[in-house]
Design a protein around this motif. Structure first.
Motif, PDB file in Angstrom:
ATOM      1  N   TYR A 131     -97.001  -4.843  20.199  1.00  0.00           N
ATOM      2  CA  TYR A 131     -96.173  -4.580  19.165  1.00  0.00           C
ATOM      3  C   TYR A 131     -95.942  -3.087  18.445  1.00  0.00           C
ATOM      4  O   TYR A 131     -94.364  -2.871  18.106  1.00  0.00           O
ATOM      5  N   ILE A 179     -93.490 -11.526  12.539  1.00  0.00           N
ATOM      6  CA  ILE A 179     -93.584 -11.081  13.853  1.00  0.00           C
ATOM      7  C   ILE A 179     -93.731 -12.553  14.472  1.00  0.00           C
ATOM      8  O   ILE A 179     -92.949 -12.783  15.448  1.00  0.00           O
ATOM      9  N   GLN A 204     -86.851  -7.038  14.758  1.00  0.00           N
ATOM     10  CA  GLN A 204     -86.951  -5.863  13.207  1.00  0.00           C
ATOM     11  C   GLN A 204     -85.875  -5.344  12.666  1.00  0.00           C
ATOM     12  O   GLN A 204     -86.004  -5.572  11.380  1.00  0.00           O
ATOM     13  N   ASP A 258     -85.837  -6.875   8.062  1.00  0.00           N
ATOM     14  CA  ASP A 258     -85.266  -5.970   7.572  1.00  0.00           C
ATOM     15  C   ASP A 258     -84.825  -6.241   6.613  1.00  0.00           C
ATOM     16  O   ASP A 258     -83.385  -5.620   6.028  1.00  0.00           O
ATOM     17  N   LEU A 293     -92.367  -2.391  16.274  1.00  0.00           N
ATOM     18  CA  LEU A 293     -92.448  -3.499  15.534  1.00  0.00           C
ATOM     19  C   LEU A 293     -93.542  -3.654  14.457  1.00  0.00           C
ATOM     20  O   LEU A 293     -93.006  -4.169  13.431  1.00  0.00           O
TER      21      LEU A 293
END
Length: 255
Positions: free
Chosen positions: A21, A51, A65, A69, A26
């Motif tokens: 990651y 995640i 990702q 966000d 990430l």
């Protein structure tokens, strides 16, 4: 502050996953402390769990990702899209499972379900598996050459199986395949008698005229004939049929 091992343990992943990651961007990789170690805070644990949750739900890492966000509306739309994709994949896997289950007997390998159902009817007559396998292999070729005609072929074959003479012929073939070869001649003669009777009736009713319409590729007919010609029983049977005025195997006609 947590080590990478503690972070992985709290989030339920492996250290290798945490490092992956980091590599794909990430999970931000923290700076090293004065001792040269990287340490993680509670925020890293929360992000890693989010995640992992998205990945476990089937979200491609390339989109994780974006979802991390995203605002509420964007997140909801993306989740619906991913859900549709997953449901489509599930349907496809279920179809694969049904197909695999049908392959248990081998009959449905590369043949339509109609052919598999017909082979089950042939099997019910008590013939050995050797004959079932040979007929299945022939239908594999027919289904590949004439896929649109399989329903018509199978309707005809089912109708033939309702005739006790056809069943008798199959049973004689079964006896022949099981025999030790010492007393086969009477069996072959009886098989020829049954076939001639069926051929004569088919000719009288015009059924033989349909052969050219359904099986109109002479090269393909020869290919199918070649599958049977190697068996001594078929060779002798064709000799007897020729003596009675009939020629051919896949497509028969008066000699």
């Amino acid at each position: 502050m947590l080590t990478i091992g503690q972070l992985a343990s709290y989030a339920g992943v492996t250290i290798r996953t945490v490092r992956h990651y980091h590599q794909v961007g990430l999970l931000p990789e923290p700076e090293r402390d004065r001792s040269g170690y990287r340490t993680y805070d509670a925020g890293a644990v929360v992000r890693l769990i989010r995640i992992r949750t998205l990945a476990d739900a089937g979200v491609p890492l390339a989109r994780v990702q974006e979802l991390l966000d995203a605002d509420a509306d964007t997140f909801g739309g993306a989740v619906e899209e991913i859900d549709r994709r997953l449901r489509a994949e599930i349907r496809e896997l279920q179809q694969h499972r049904r197909r695999i289950a049908q392959l248990g007997s081998g009959d449905t390998l590369a043949v339509p379900q109609e052919v598999s159902d017909y082979l089950e009817l042939v099997r019910a007559t008590g013939v050995p598996e050797e004959m079932i396998e040979a007929e299945r292999d022939a239908w594999i070729l027919v289904a590949a050459r004439y896929p649109d005609r399989i329903p018509a072929f199978m309707a005809d074959k089912r109708a033939q199986l309702e005739d006790e003479r056809t069943v008798r012929f199959y049973q004689l073939v079964g006896r022949m395949l099981r025999s030790d070869g010492t007393d086969d001649e009477p069996l072959v003669h009886e098989m020829a008698d049954v076939l001639v009777e069926l051929f004569e009736e088919a000719a009288a009713t015009g059924q033989l005229e349909q052969q050219d319409l359904l099986m109109d590729d002479s090269a393909f007919v020869q290919l199918l004939d070649s599958m049977a010609d190697g068996h001594p029983m078929v060779t002798r049977l064709r000799e007897l049929l020729a003596e009675r005025g009939w020629a051919g195997w896949t497509r028969v006609e008066r000699a």
